[in-house]
Design a protein around this motif. Structure first.
Motif, mmCIF file in Angstrom:
data_model
loop_
_atom_site.group_PDB
_atom_site.id
_atom_site.type_symbol
_atom_site.label_atom_id
_atom_site.label_comp_id
_atom_site.label_asym_id
_atom_site.label_seq_id
_atom_site.Cartn_x
_atom_site.Cartn_y
_atom_site.Cartn_z
ATOM 1 N N THR B 367 31.625 35.942 36.668
ATOM 2 C CA THR B 367 30.930 35.990 37.888
ATOM 3 C C THR B 367 29.285 35.730 37.646
ATOM 4 O OG1 THR B 367 30.595 38.129 37.930
ATOM 5 C CG2 THR B 367 32.478 37.555 38.885
ATOM 6 N N HIS B 409 35.153 37.111 49.051
ATOM 7 C CA HIS B 409 35.109 35.777 49.131
ATOM 8 C C HIS B 409 33.706 35.180 49.009
ATOM 9 C CE1 HIS B 409 35.773 31.496 50.773
ATOM 10 N NE2 HIS B 409 37.092 31.917 50.385
ATOM 11 N N SER B 413 30.260 35.523 43.288
ATOM 12 C CA SER B 413 30.102 34.042 43.062
ATOM 13 C C SER B 413 30.756 33.829 41.426
ATOM 14 C CB SER B 413 28.842 33.784 42.862
ATOM 15 O OG SER B 413 28.037 33.961 44.275
ATOM 16 N N ALA B 414 31.538 32.850 41.715
ATOM 17 C CA ALA B 414 32.280 32.414 40.322
ATOM 18 C C ALA B 414 31.185 31.637 39.412
ATOM 19 C CB ALA B 414 33.370 31.522 40.500
ATOM 20 N N TYR B 429 41.584 27.914 39.834
ATOM 21 C CA TYR B 429 40.923 29.030 40.446
ATOM 22 C C TYR B 429 39.348 28.634 40.685
ATOM 23 C CZ TYR B 429 44.919 31.772 39.035
ATOM 24 O OH TYR B 429 45.806 32.503 38.798
ATOM 25 N N ARG B 433 39.716 30.365 45.626
ATOM 26 C CA ARG B 433 38.814 31.594 45.470
ATOM 27 C C ARG B 433 39.609 33.022 45.820
ATOM 28 N NH1 ARG B 433 32.945 31.731 47.913
ATOM 29 N NH2 ARG B 433 32.772 29.682 47.222
ATOM 30 N N TRP B 436 41.875 33.318 42.856
ATOM 31 C CA TRP B 436 40.803 33.910 41.573
ATOM 32 C C TRP B 436 40.538 35.416 41.803
ATOM 33 C CZ3 TRP B 436 35.382 34.673 42.174
ATOM 34 C CH2 TRP B 436 34.623 35.117 41.084
#
Lengths: 328, 526
Positions: B367, B409, B413-414, B429, B433, B436
């Protein structure tokens, strides 16, 4: 031939009724037009006729409620020619016209409640729907309103074999006018209500019109699954948290029994976890020896629970219920 | 009897039967319940509110919104699952009552009076779903429709909040004399903002005040809004509307729910609606409409749902994974991703220097940020609401696991460049989301189990001791506790790599050390 008041209502809302039928058919694809027409003719029409005689202002509501609930009943094969239990429709045909003045108060509630009660009585092994219908029949002239009639029906349902409702039915009976309560309990003459109520509360095997000797074989329940009973193999008894459990194969049931009937209810995992299978006590075996049991083979389990002694045997799929006195 | 009454059928209670908690009892009132729908009108309070909420859910999924997507899966036994297709997609058949997020999340938002964002392409029922929530709150359909705010590029603050009365504008001598005609939607307990990402930035700021602080301001006049549930819709939550959604407004949204695609197998249901001329929002059964007092009570009952220590600890462990960034600062307290962000440094330049740890194993590496306090509080609210909805009074770990992706969600943040997404099976992924976030939680739980923290958690033991209070604790006991803290830190410093959860534990140890040190100093002066 339908009566004119019913034809009038059906004519006035024709498109709406047709759409209702079409929607019901989506919900119940097996809903058959002819079967429903028969329901309207056999069950709804006499009810509407009777309503027209006593409450003509309520005819339209009765017709619409009967039509709507009829779709559910026939769609689920609870009523109609291919119904699984003919007694449901028989009960409606019998009670609704006689109770027309009372049912007109809230016709949708009346027909739905009576249908559900009749259905429960019909699907409960050992229950006696005919007795229940007769009890309601007796109560109609003096019930006065729909709520009272339904309360009488609750007490009468217990007396017609739904033994598991014993405690709450006794509570309902206590709230009824004395004459109605006595009638619902099957004791039109005899002791006063307070005395009768106390006796019923004290001993599940007390019945106003029954045998009072103890010990006596008071009932038999169960049966082989191949013949419509619940058990796949001869059952055995267990005790869980003060209740009787009946085990057969991998299944288990909670047993409710009294002078008016015996019902079996699937045991929950929690109840099963509490179950213990004690060996028959010497006293219990002594009582059994005094009687001729309607079950073959050696006793495999016997548990006494208050005034009830339940017994199972090696060659039988039945549970024998013996009424024993409080001090036995 | 109207045809629409057939659409007004509410599922019979209990909708999620539970084994009786105590000894089983039978009620003769059940005699009149059965296969024929119950026609008795329930007296207020007769139906438990969680049951009413479930009846509302089942009415919506059975009658109003065609959403055959059971993506919130519960199991009471090992579920059957099948592997399909070249990509080895897994289809699971849940063994317990499972739910459609598209219906459940808005309903939980309604019950908790929070804020829900619907995302997804046009014509998927986002607005219709929001409209239903307004009707559940007891408003007439027409009123809900009129009160709905439709975002558009010309929307002004006056359009959103209200206008000063023209006569007052001319005649007033001071600002207080100008009366404001407030927009009626501000007083509603369900607020709907359609296509909020089409609202101009300045108007978004006014909306933020209403959403965040529950009041509206025009020309120095204040309108206090009632507590309400909010529903916002957007065709694209990635800022792809006419205007970029301001960060603070985005942050105020509690859950995000995606409107999934229509399943063409259900076309017959659509056809039936056309032929029978039925609009679900116009035939909402009165049994599932909630009064204001009932919603208040719902909130109280949801708040009373317990979150046990075991569940809370796993959540703490999960949350501790993400904020830590070892190379962000020299001082221990500042080793966070937020420090990097505030410094304006490029993320990849920081991660490039991170060579010591296994970046695949460290969940924090997936993240770009950590979890805010707001996000964690929202998670608690919704986990409680989900448990309550299921008829439980204690939150289960599965409740947290199921609700977490919808809450986080927009919050977590990825880092699409993280090694996890390049590992086999990881690429999917980048677009999924929800999957993931759930996988992230599962991995965190597995690590928690591996470390055996339920049974061996020395920091928790020390914290429990401190929580009992310092009153009456002797000097020798304080010194013993200080020694235990120092020894634990000493053990951890021997070659152990730093991960997010250790970082949080170390900061807590430092905090406890400081409390004891101060107390010891005070004892010495007595």
């Amino acid at each position: 031939m339908l009566c004119e008041p019913l034809r009038e209502v059906l004519r006035s809302g024709r498109s709406e009724f047709n759409a209702q039928f079409a929607h019901a058919r989506r919900l119940y694809p097996e809903l058959d037009g002819d079967a429903f027409a028969r329901f309207v003719e056999r069950t709804l029409d006499p009810w509407v006729r009777a309503t027209h005689a006593v409450r003509p202002d309520r005819v339209a509501d009765v017709a619409m409620a009967g039509y709507e609930v009829g779709l559910e009943l026939v769609g689920q094969r609870i009523a109609g020619p291919s119904a699984r239990h003919a007694v449901v429709e028989h009960g409606l045909v019998h009670v609704l016209p006689r109770a027309a003045a009372i049912a007109a108060e809230d016709p949708a509630l009346a027909i739905a409640a009576l249908s559900n009660a009749l259905h429960e009585l019909a699907i409960t092994a050992g229950a006696r729907p005919g007795e229940w219908i007769a009890a309601l029949d007796r109560a109609v002239p003096s019930a006065g309103d729909l709520q009272t009639l339904l309360a009488v029906g609750q007490v009468a349902a217990w007396r017609a074999g739904l033994a598991h409702y014993r405690k709450s039915a006794l509570r309902v009976a206590a709230g009824l006018p004395e004459a109605l309560a006595l009638s619902a309990l099957g004791a039109a003459a005899g002791p006063g209500f307070a005395e009768l109520h106390a006796a019923l509360e004290r001993d599940p095997w007390f019945s106003p019109d029954g045998d009072a000797s103890v010990p006596r074989v008071a009932g038999v329940c169960g049966g082989f699954r191949g013949f419509g009973g619940p058990f796949v193999e001869p059952p055995r008894l267990a005790r869980a948290d003060g209740e009787l459990l009946v085990k057969s194969g991998d299944d288990a049931w909670l047993l409710s029994a009294d002078a008016f009937g015996a019902t079996l209810h699937r045991a929950t995992p929690e109840e099963l976890a509490l179950a213990s299978e004690p060996k028959p006590e010497r006293d219990a075996l002594g009582l059994i020896e005094q009687l001729t049991l309607p079950a073959a083979g050696a006793v495999t389990s016997a548990i006494r629970n208050g005034t009830t002694l339940a017994v199972t045997s090696a060659w039988s799929h039945a549970v024998v219920l013996i009424a024993v006195g409080a001090d036995a | 009897m109207a045809l629409s009454d057939l659409f007004r059928r509410v599922s019979s209670a209990p909708t999620n039967p539970h084994a009786p908690a105590g000894k089983r009892s039978f009620d003769v009132a059940d005699l009149y319940r059965g296969p024929i729908a119950d026609r008795r009108a329930s007296a207020p309070g007769e139906v438990a509110l969680d049951e009413k909420l479930r009846q509302a859910y089942f009415w919506i999924v059975n009658t109003a919104i065609i959403s055959p997507h059971y993506d919130i899966e519960y199991n009471q036994a090992q579920p059957l699952s099948f592997v399909l297709g070249d990509s080895k997609s897994r289809l699971t058949l849940p063994s317990a009552q499972s739910y459609s997020s598209f219906v459940l999340l808005p309903l939980l938002t309604f019950a908790t009076r929070r804020k829900c964002l619907f995302i997804g392409g046009p014509g998927r029922g986002k607005t219709a779903s929001a409209l239903l929530m307004g009707v559940l709150a007891g408003y007439p359909v027409r009123e809900v429709r009129r009160a709905m705010q439709h975002g558009h590029p010309q929307m002004t603050i006056a359009d959103l909040l209200g206008n000063p009365l023209p006569a007052d504008l001319i005649g007033a001598q001071k600002m207080e004399d100008i009366r404001i005609a407030w927009r009626s939607w501000l007083s509603m307990r369900v607020k709907i903002v359609d296509e909020y990402n089409r609202i101009p930035t300045r108007t978004q700021s006014a909306l933020l005040t209403v959403m965040g602080d529950n009041y509206a301001e025009v020309l120095g006049h204040i309108y206090e809004c009632p507590e309400s549930a909010w529903y916002l819709t957007a065709n694209d939550d990635q800022g792809g509307g006419t205007y970029q959604v301001i960060e603070a407004l985005r942050d105020r949204i509690d859950v995000v729910v995606q409107a999934l695609a229509f399943n063409s197998r259900f076309l017959a249901d659509l056809l039936a609606r056309i032929e029978e001329n039925v609009r679900p929002e116009e035939v909402v059964p009165r049994q599932i409409v909630f009064s204001e007092a009932e919603i208040d009570r719902l909130q109280d009952e949801i708040r009373a749902v317990e979150i046990g220590r075991e569940v809370r600890r796993r959540l703490e462990f999960f949350a501790s994974q993400f904020e830590f960034c070892e190379l962000a600062a020299e001082q221990f307290e500042y080793k966070t991703k937020d420090t990097v962000r505030l410094a304006g440094a490029e993320w990849h330049t920081v991660t490039a220097r991170d060579t010591g740890r296994d970046r695949l194993k460290d969940l924090g590496c997936q993240t770009l940020n950590g979890l805010s306090v707001r996000a964690l509080m929202t998670l608690f609210h919704y986990a409680k609401a989900l448990a309550y909805f299921r008829g439980n009074r204690t939150v289960a770990l599965e409740d947290v696991r199921q609700i977490l992706p919808f809450v986080l969600h927009e919050k977590l943040s990825a880092d699409a460049d993280a090694p996890f997404f390049d590992a086999p099976g990881g690429a999917v992924y980048r677009t999924d989301r929800i999957g993931w976030l759930r996988k992230l939680f599962d991995a965190s739980s597995a690590e928690y189990d591996r470390l055996d923290l339920d049974r061996d958690d020395p920091v928790a033991a020390l914290a429990d001791e401190l929580r009992l209070g310092l009153g009456g604790v002797s000097e020798s006991e304080v010194r013993a506790r200080l020694t235990r803290i120092e020894r634990l830190i000493g053990e951890w410093s021997k070659g152990k790599k730093l991960y997010g959860h250790l970082y949080d534990d170390l900061l807590q140890l430092k905090y406890m050390h400081q409390r004891y040190t101060n107390y010891l100093r005070w004892l010495e002066t007595q």
